[in-house]
Every structure is written in structure tokens, then in C-alpha cells.
Design a protein around this motif. Structure first.
Motif, PDB file in Angstrom:
ATOM      1  N   ASP B 287       0.821  -1.211   0.000  1.00 41.54           N
ATOM      2  CA  ASP B 287       0.000   0.000   0.000  1.00 41.54           C
ATOM      3  C   ASP B 287       0.854   1.260   0.000  1.00 41.54           C
ATOM      4  O   ASP B 287       0.382   2.336  -0.360  1.00 41.54           O
ATOM      5  N   PHE B 288       2.091   1.140   0.463  1.00 43.16           N
ATOM      6  CA  PHE B 288       2.971   2.290   0.656  1.00 43.16           C
ATOM      7  C   PHE B 288       4.356   1.937   0.157  1.00 43.16           C
ATOM      8  O   PHE B 288       4.841   0.826   0.424  1.00 43.16           O
ATOM      9  N   PHE B 289       4.967   2.871  -0.572  1.00 34.12           N
ATOM     10  CA  PHE B 289       6.297   2.634  -1.127  1.00 34.12           C
ATOM     11  C   PHE B 289       7.205   3.803  -0.782  1.00 34.12           C
ATOM     12  O   PHE B 289       6.914   4.937  -1.157  1.00 34.12           O
ATOM     13  N   PHE B 290       8.292   3.492  -0.078  1.00 34.11           N
ATOM     14  CA  PHE B 290       9.351   4.460   0.197  1.00 34.11           C
ATOM     15  C   PHE B 290      10.456   4.174  -0.807  1.00 34.11           C
ATOM     16  O   PHE B 290      10.991   3.053  -0.846  1.00 34.11           O
ATOM     17  N   VAL B 291      10.749   5.154  -1.657  1.00 33.18           N
ATOM     18  CA  VAL B 291      11.809   4.987  -2.663  1.00 33.18           C
ATOM     19  C   VAL B 291      12.882   6.023  -2.394  1.00 33.18           C
ATOM     20  O   VAL B 291      12.595   7.224  -2.367  1.00 33.18           O
ATOM     21  N   HIS B 292      14.110   5.577  -2.190  1.00 37.35           N
ATOM     22  CA  HIS B 292      15.191   6.461  -1.762  1.00 37.35           C
ATOM     23  C   HIS B 292      16.225   6.693  -2.860  1.00 37.35           C
ATOM     24  O   HIS B 292      16.698   5.738  -3.495  1.00 37.35           O
ATOM     25  N   PHE B 293      16.575   7.937  -3.080  1.00 36.06           N
ATOM     26  CA  PHE B 293      17.584   8.308  -4.072  1.00 36.06           C
ATOM     27  C   PHE B 293      18.718   9.040  -3.362  1.00 36.06           C
ATOM     28  O   PHE B 293      18.506  10.090  -2.764  1.00 36.06           O
ATOM     29  N   LYS B 294      19.899   8.493  -3.444  1.00 34.93           N
ATOM     30  CA  LYS B 294      21.018   8.946  -2.621  1.00 34.93           C
ATOM     31  C   LYS B 294      21.806  10.117  -3.204  1.00 34.93           C
ATOM     32  O   LYS B 294      22.369  10.933  -2.477  1.00 34.93           O
ATOM     33  N   TYR B 295      21.916  10.193  -4.547  1.00 31.41           N
ATOM     34  CA  TYR B 295      22.994  11.004  -5.136  1.00 31.41           C
ATOM     35  C   TYR B 295      22.805  12.502  -5.065  1.00 31.41           C
ATOM     36  O   TYR B 295      23.761  13.250  -5.219  1.00 31.41           O
ATOM     37  N   THR B 296      21.594  12.970  -4.792  1.00 34.05           N
ATOM     38  CA  THR B 296      21.409  14.401  -4.558  1.00 34.05           C
ATOM     39  C   THR B 296      22.205  14.805  -3.310  1.00 34.05           C
ATOM     40  O   THR B 296      22.875  15.844  -3.285  1.00 34.05           O
TER      41      THR B 296
END
Lengths: 401, 401
Positions: B287-296
Motif C-alpha cells: 500500500d505504501f512505497f518508500f523509494v530512496h535516491f542517494k545522489y542528490t
């Protein structure tokens, strides 16, 4: 940080008058993409004039994301933490019909229902029995006799009535007896803490005697209990603010809420125009006036955008009569948003306007959600509204040296 | 006012889906006076489109002026008070390498160091020993035997490894043994409360046995302990929100944080594009998705403005794949600001965007700090973000009657 305690210590009295106009469910949403909200679409020349000399902001009654019922919404506007002072449905129902709850009372919100020969529920609302038929039945339940307990019964509307039990040692923590479906009997009242055991017993006794009194009735031969609550303990407006506060409303629920915080319900107005008559008549006798307008919420709940717009315009039309009285502070707000597009209460913050000579104008020239987003009041918690109004009324001394 | 407790009581389940895209260190500063921030400079047509149909605001993970580490930053985004739930470095290090901490565990963040013949530290980081050499040494420390205590050792990276002690009566309040300088020996572990006395003894025993195992090593013949922490006690996402939550990340630290709050780590993506592959594959199961992007964050920490801009553009480019899945609520935010100009985390609030059909549009047409300053979400605390997302997903009932 208990703001209310601070306000109580800093309050001063003077001749100022504060008016709080509450358009129930004022906040809204556009009905078309890119279009205006109800308040923005409405022609509101008077509110717009107020906006020019006052400040606007967006008010959160409870917290971002939380949709309030009218109870928490109004308590927040009155300056009471809505989470700390959660009022049970029983207490709301009782105060809503003008019953003054005392510290030994437990209020129970009740529904008439229809039972078959086996005692199972066939209609949870007694066939939507009309008030003319149900009111005498509710009154007949005053014949219930329970040793050590005073019993009060008040009709509310149609299948709804309220029972108040008054006695020693009655906690309010009893579960609902409505099974939420038909084909089964009402549940036994069950206490959820030790202090409420006696209440559950008394409620059961009330139920049994009531069944005897109602026996033979074609529609309302049974009852369910859908909200037990002890009397809330709330400091009065006089104690907190030093204000003699008047409440002017058409609907019982809002009179009840106002009474809970110690306001005096004034007049018996049947319309907004009559409410302003009452305001004018009571003007010299009070320092603070809460005036409640219901139909912005009602039309929002109907999902009727155009009619909610009309109600906003009706609301706008009485503003000159209010400003003519010369309030020191005039607040225009709502207890929550009720967007027609959602046909119900929502969590979106409420556009709020405060006009007083001491305002630092925010350069806005019209009243509406999109203006309020960048207004001088910012985005703020509902419990901060009364302290702001008190400050602009010169009714708060300085804090600290 | 415990918002989380309120949310737990009001939550309802339905078929809605919430996606939270976190660009680590998203917020920034202009690199030239009067110039744009990284996010404003970047060409972000997809985020700008989202801004047109959503609302923006500035998010404070902890409080104005406070610079968060990624731990507190993310906990705040997840709706947990970052001060109340401060996660120790030991616990972060352990969960970061995928170790699932239990209630009887104490995690210790350790560094290999170099000791001279007298036992004094000559290099606090063992000459920055490469991972290929240190990992087998960390694994060799699993030979330590302490009665009544299970010992786990996991390599992390270079001189860093983590030790987990599992047993009865092990408090986590033990002081660091790193003297923060060379020429002196490591300190003895000292307990700071009665519950941690046994932990200090066990840690001392571990140290002595480890010295024997590492004796003769040219670089890593000693160790210091730089962060003892018991397993944090945190309610799970399922308990608080009723959400089946998936975490999609490349780096172990963020998987660890997500696991701490009960999210399920899904997939083993090596890049942002692969993360979206995982999102697409897992779409029906959560139901919930945490998507993490590191390079910023990484490019910000490097002080490289132009490269951080490029990373923002890479981030923008995957947005259409996410919106194509049809999330009910799409949130775009960061755990803190990492301006390239400061080459590190900062306290500046984080530009945050929420898009859903139930948004009250704020008239903004692009996503960036200067727009978010006047957005419909205002300036708000990070812990309010999940309740807002839940409300827009229809997953919160009304509060009070």
C-alpha cells in the motif's frame, strides 16, 4: 506549552467586544480543475472589505491531515485543545438539547429501534419514526425508577433521544449496545473500566424497564445506546478569558458546545437574520459573541457547490449589520472544511479572517483560501485564534518583564 | 499532542496507494548570489507538472535551525518524532548492514585501530584499512565466546564494523571507548546507568578476547567502540498506519532505517532505474512505497552544484514511470537539505510536494524552494507529512462527532 494557562494568567478586562462568526464547514475545494472554491466563487463584497483592513490565514483545527467533527472543530476555535478535551457523543447529544451536565452525570445517546417477538432488532432506527410520535415515548421513559440514581430523558429528533443518569460512582466508560446490524438483539452494556461497572448495571436496568414501558409499540418498542460519556471537565470562558460570552445559534448541537465552555445561550433565533437581531439586542450585555451559521456545512455535505456558494453569499450579506455594532475584533472562520466536491468534512485548513484596528495589514484585498495561503496569520493551529483575538482586544497583559 | 496516537486510532484501510519519493538532501542554496538553488536550476518538467496539480510547502524534519542526520530526517518523514526516537549509531550501523535487531540486543559501532607495543593508539582508523583486508578480520572476531551472551560481528566498510551482543539484562547506556586522540590506550567501557553494568563488563571481555585474536596484525590489531545502543522500540508502520509498506533503496543505511519502522525491504536495485523496476514489480503487493535516491545528497556533500543539478534531473526523469502506476498520493521530498555551497547537511527546510486528486491547488506551476515558500502546505513539521498523505489517501476517519 499550555497557552490556555498563560492566557488565564495574563488576561485583563476592558470594554472591548469580540465577535466570532463561524460559518460551519467554510473551507472548500474547486469543483472544476483550476476553478475557484466555494468561498472564492461567492460574491462577498463585505468579507473582501474586511480582508482589506484585517489579516487572513489558514487555520488547522486539530492538526494537518486530521478531519474534525464539529465538536473538536469548535472547541479548537474556542481555544481548548481538541484532543485533550474530546467530548463523547452522549455528552454532545445532551448539551445539544440544552441539558446542563453536572459532575455526577453520565449521558447516553440512544436510538429507538424496532424489535421482533424474539427481541431481535428489525430496524435500528425504528422506521425513522417522526419526532411527533417519538417525543412522547421518550418522555414516557422518565417513569424508569432506579434506586440511588436520578434518571433524565430528553427527546432529540426522530429516533434519537438522550438519557442522563445522575448518581455517585458512575464512570462513563461503557461500550455501545448497538450491534450495528439487524437480526440480533441489542448488546448488554459492558463496562470498560472498574469505575464504570455500576453505570453498566444501571444502564441494563434502564433498558429492561424501558422495554416494559414501550411494549406493544409498533415501531419504537426497543432502544440501543450508542455513546456513553461522563460530563467533560472544561474550564469556563469566564475563568480562562474573563469574558462574558454569548452563544447565538439555531441548532442545538452548537448551543450545547457553547454551554459546555460556559457561554450563555442567548435568544431562540430560527435564521441567520434572526441571529443578528439577537446579537443587536444582546450587544450591551456581553463581551464575546459566538454566532454560528450552519448552512455552509449542510450544502457542502449535500455535495451542492452552487448552493454552498449561495449560503456563503447569505453569510456575507449580514456582515455590515455586525460591523455597524462596532466590535473591537471581528473574526470570521469555520470549524473545518466541508468541500461540496467531497460531500463531507475534510482535513483542508480553514480560511480565517481577523479584523481589528491593531491588525498589521497583509495587503490582501479579498477573502478566500488562495489568499489566506499567503496571509498575515500564516498557517496556524485553531487553539491560537482566541489568544490572537484577545490580544487585538487589548485583553492580554505582557508576558514577563 | 501525540499525533501518531491519533492517527493510529483514526486509520482505516482501503485500496489506495501512497508513494513517497525521497531525494536525499534535496534542499539547497544558490551557488551565486541571486541565483537559483540546485532544484530550481534543474530542468524538472515532470516535477513541475506535479506541482501544478498538487501542493507544495517547506518541511522542517526536526525544528527550525536543527540540521538532521539521515536517521532523524527519515524518521520524521515516516511520522516518528525524531527527538523521542533518536536511534543510536550502533543501532543504525547494525540495521544498515541488514542485521535485524531484537529486544535483547545491544549494537556497538566499532572501529579497527592500530596499537603500539604499549597498547597506545597510533592510528584511530587502522590506516584506513581497505574492506578486503578488514572484512575477514571482523569475521574472525566471531570466535569470541562469552557465557550467557550471543555475539554477532558484521563488517561494514574499511575500518568500520558492528558488534551485536544478545542476552538478558543488557542496557545500552555505555560510553564510547575511543579516546578521540592518539598516544593513549582505548578507554575501558563504562556504564552510565545501573541497567548497563553487565553490558560494560561484556564489552570489556569482548575487547580482551579480540586483542588476542588480532595480535600481530600490522594495521588492525586493536579496536574502539564508538556507539553503544539498545534496539530502538518503535511501533511498526502496520500498527500505526495499517499500511503494508515496502522500502526500495540502494544503500544499506536506508534499508535499515525502513526496517526499523517495520517496512519490508524489497528488491536489490543497484540504481534509480532499477528501483523503479522494483516498484513496478511490487506494485500490487503493498500500500505504501518508500523509494530512496542517494545522489542528490552525495553530490551536495561533494560541494558539486552542477552535478547535484544533474542528479535532480535524473530524479525528475523517473517521475512519469511512477505516475503511470497511478498512485493515489505521490509525495516528493527529502530528509534534509544538503546545499553544495555548504558541502554538507544543513538546517534549511526541505521543499516538499504532495500530489493527489484531493489537493486544494495552490496556484504554483513549478517545484522549488522559492515556490514552496508560498505553497498550500505552508511551513510544517516533518511528522505531519504522513498524516497528510494518509488523509489524501482516504485512510483517516473523522475525529470526534
Amino acid at each position: 506549552m499550555d497557552i490556555q494557562r498563560l492566557v488565564r494568567e495574563l488576561k485583563v478586562t476592558n470594554n472591548s467586544k469580540i465577535v466570532m462568526l463561524v460559518a460551519d464547514g467554510l473551507g472548500g475545494l474547486p469543483i472544476e480543475p483550476g476553478g475557484p472554491t466555494e468561498l472564492e466563487a461567492a460574491k462577498t463584497p463585505n468579507l473582501d472589505n474586511l480582508a482589506k483592513r484585517g489579516v487572513q490565514g489558514l487555520l488547522y483545527p486539530v492538526a494537518p491531515g486530521i478531519t474534525p467533527g464539529s465538536g473538536p472543530g469548535h472547541l479548537s476555535l474556542f481555544g481548548y485543545d481538541p484532543i485533550q478535551h474530546l467530548i463523547g457523543r452522549g455528552a454532545l447529544e445532551a448539551t445539544g438539547v440544552g441539558f446542563k451536565l453536572g459532575p455526577k452525570d453520565v449521558a447516553i445517546r440512544c436510538n429507538f429501534c424496532t424489535l421482533d417477538a424474539q427481541g431481535n432488532i428489525t430496524d435500528r432506527r425504528a422506521g425513522r419514526i417522526p419526532s411527533e410520535e417519538s417525543a412522547p415515548l421518550a418522555i414516557s421513559l422518565r417513569k424508569v425508577r432506579i434506586p440511588g440514581v436520578e434518571v433524565f430523558v430528553e427527546p432529540v429528533k426522530e429516533h434519537r433521544f438522550v438519557v442522563v443518569l445522575r448518581g455517585e460512582g458512575l464512570g462513563g466508560n461503557v461500550a455501545d449496545t448497538d450491534p450495528q446490524k439487524t437480526g440480533v438483539p441489542p448488546l448488554d452494556p459492558v463496562a470498560h473500566d472498574a469505575a464504570s461497572g455500576r453505570t453498566a448495571q444501571v444502564a441494563k436496568e434502564f433498558f429492561l424497564q424501558a422495554l416494559k414501558i414501550l411494549a406493544g409499540q409498533p415501531k419504537a418498542n426497543g432502544l440501543t445506546m450508542r455513546g456513553f460519556s461522563a460530563a467533560p471537565v472544561i474550564s469556563s470562558y469566564e475563568d480562562v478569558y474573563g469574558l462574558r460570552a454569548a452563544a447565538i445559534a439555531v441548532y442545538p448541537m452548537y448551543k450545547g458546545l457553547a454551554q459546555l465552555v460556559g457561554m450563555t445561550v442567548v435568544g431562540k433565533p430560527g435564521s441567520l437574520s434572526e441571529e443578528i437581531d439577537v446579537l443587536e439586542q444582546a450587544w450591551n450585555d456581553y463581551d464575546f459573541f459566538f454566532v454560528h451559521f450552519k448552512y455552509t456545512d449542510s450544502r457542502g455535505e449535500d455535495g451542492n457547490f452552487a448552493e454552498k456558494v449561495r449560503m456563503v453569499e447569505q453569510f456575507d450579506a449580514i456582515v455590515p449589520r455586525v460591523t455597524a455594532l462596532g466590535p473591537t475584533v471581528l473574526v470570521v472562520t469555520g470549524d473545518h472544511s466541508t468541500p461540496a466536491r467531497l460531500a463531507g468534512h475534510s482535513w483542508h485548513p480553514v480560511p480565517t479572517l481577523l479584523a481589528a484596528d491593531t491588525c498589521r495589514p497583509d495587503g490582501l484585498t479579498a477573502f478566500g483560501e488562495k489568499y489566506a495561503t499567503c496571509g498575515g496569520l500564516g498557517h496556524f493551529a485553531g487553539v491560537n485564534l482566541m489568544p490572537l483575538a484577545m490580544a487585538h482586544a487589548g485583553r492580554l497583559g505582557k508576558f514577563g518583564a
